[in-house]
Design an enzyme around this catalytic site. Structure first.
Site: not given
Length: 510
Positions: A195-197, A199, A256, A262, A286
């Site tokens: 899910r969007a964090i 955005s 991150d 991850s 990125k």
């Protein structure tokens, strides 16, 4: 010491209990010390919060702890001090620039998943790795440990394809095309999505505007067996669960360092054998340059080879949103339209490029043409509707059936010329201020793309929301922030470069 349970009607960030200061003194406990709490059938290691004037014969237990202990209000549990977790020594070792072994990585992930480590302690680990980096062997150890402390998808199929994007581009709904293209051609593609964090929409948010995404592993398996593919929310599956906890700690820090392990832990957990890695390249991502995209790609390819996953990284154009729609419902509508109309062209080109790359990875010649043909003939749309039905949605859904916010704000051009930039961060912020992704029908619908000719009075984009107040906030933002620039023409192409690399075991530096 035996204490009576008082259920606190809240969730705690990690496993926490509350004791009166007199009880803490008897047990020689200080804030954030650890205790073992034992019920009739379960036990948990929790950190201590000390309160004044809390009942001295009781222990305060938060909801998440009560579920693990399976206790009710008033039941008796035993509380005793316990030693700090062994994984703290691993964190101290990393802070001292040591290397994490596999056994240490496994202990770390077990303690993270078990709620034994506090967020402060996990933050120390995250910060150490951010500044020191991790070797390729450490990355391998942490990735495998993440997978082993969660569930795995077992499909018993020799070839499992997958696609992952590093994100940073609004409107990137390509998974909603890539999955049905690949599945329609007889290949297996179990897409677990986030899910969007930060955005306006994540892939799971987009799909949820069409069909349920909160599936269990068993339900996900049934969908794949029936259709060859799925698009589900990964958070409900308990795949590499330590990763979700680490991300929660990374987010407020704005770093991150775990992002390579991850991502690959999730792919390993679903059994992926071939992965196309979409590396959006441009401002706000990125990888701001092709050189950065190559460097990131090498890390993924190297670690993937150690894990037995074949990865083809693809650098993609990211200087404007993909397609015209930004926001869960708007993007779901556009994906459905693209499956039948083959428009917008940039969305179709990117999706077909990624799907074609996957096909070529498994030995199919002319992958782009074959993927495009699956779209042109309607095979992909038919497959997508099968997936929608298998996940519990309406297979007959039309784009216009997906509801949008009933309040709108349209921004018009004041100049004559060509669109020369569309600011991704501003478009994303506008979508979020309008209510996305929580309000599925909120978002931004662009009317122009880079290179388009506009005249004064031509619409540039429309903002959808369920709230007039939110649209007023958007309007105030746009008084000082420019989302679309008008000037000279700027050309573009979607696929920038395929990254080829022969692994040579470099360090993963972040």
């Amino acid at each position: 010491m035996d204490l009576k349970v008082v259920i606190l009607p809240y969730e705690s960030a990690h496993y926490t209990i509350v004791l009166d200061q007199s009880v803490a003194k008897k047990l020689d406990l200080r804030p954030n010390d650890r205790v073992r709490v034992v019920s009739r059938s379960h036990e948990v290691i929790a950190t201590v919060t000390i309160a004044k004037e809390f009942p001295s014969d009781s222990i305060g237990i938060y909801l998440n702890v009560s579920r693990i202990l399976q206790v009710n209000e008033g039941e008796i549990v035993q509380v005793e001090p316990t030693e700090p977790p062994r994984s703290l020594n691993v964190i101290r070792k990393k802070l001292a620039r040591g290397k994490i072994t596999f056994e240490e990585a496994k202990q770390l992930m077990q303690d993270i998943v078990g709620g034994v480590l506090s967020e402060v302690e996990i933050a120390a680990l995250v910060t150490a790795i951010h500044f020191q980096g991790m070797s390729i062997d450490e990355a391998y150890n942490l990735t495998v440990a993440m997978v082993e402390t969660g569930r795995r998808l077992s499909l018993n199929r020799p070839t499992i394809l997958d696609k992952h994007s590093l994100g940073g581009v609004p409107g990137d709904k390509t998974s909603l095309l890539v999955v049905p293209i690949i599945a329609s051609l007889g290949f297996t593609i179990p897409k677990t999505s986030s899910r969007a964090i930060t955005s306006p929409a994540g892939t799971a948010d987009r799909m949820e505007a069409i069909a349920p995404v909160n599936l269990s592993i068993e339900e996900m398996t049934r969908v794949i067996e029936k259709t060859n593919g799925c698009i589900v929310w990964g958070g409900a599956l308990n795949l590499a669960p330590a990763d979700d906890i680490i991300i929660r700690v990374e987010y407020p820090l704005g770093i991150d360092p775990f992002f390579v392990p991850s991502i690959l832990a999730k792919k390993l957990a679903v059994g992926s054998t071939h992965v196309v890695l979409d590396v959006p390249t441009g401002r706000g991502t990125k990888a701001r340059t092709l050189e950065e995209a190559r460097r990131i790609s090498y890390d993924f390819i190297e670690l993937g080879s150690m894990l037995g996953i074949k990865i083809q990284a693809v650098s993609t154009y990211a200087e404007e949103p993909v397609g015209y729609a930004v926001g869960p419902a708007l993007e779901a509508r556009e994906a459905l339209q693209a499956l039948s109309s083959l428009k917008p062209l940039d969305l179709v080109d990117k999706a077909v490029s990624l799907a074609g790359t996957l096909l070529e990875m498994v030995g199919i010649q002319n992958g782009y043409e074959i993927a495009f043909e699956a779209l042109r003939t309607g095979k992909a749309e038919k497959k997508f509707r099968q997936i929608i039905e298998a996940q519990g949605g309406n297979p007959e859904v039309k784009p216009e059936d997906i509801p949008l916010g009933d309040k709108t704000l349209t921004i018009y051009s004041e100049e004559d010329g060509f669109v020369y930039f569309i600011d991704n961060p501003t478009i994303a912020l506008v979508g979020k201020m309008a209510g996305a992704p929580i309000d599925k029908g909120a978002g931004v619908l662009l009317h122009v793309k880079i290179g388009d000719r506009v005249k004064p009075g031509d619409p540039l984009f429309t903002v959808y929301s369920y709230s007039s107040a939110k649209l007023q906030a958007v309007e105030r933002l746009l008084e000082t922030s420019k989302a679309v620039g008008i000037g000279k023409i700027a050309g573009r192409k979607m696929l920038l470069e395929k990254v080829s690399f022969t692994p040579s075991r470099p360090l993963l530096e972040r």
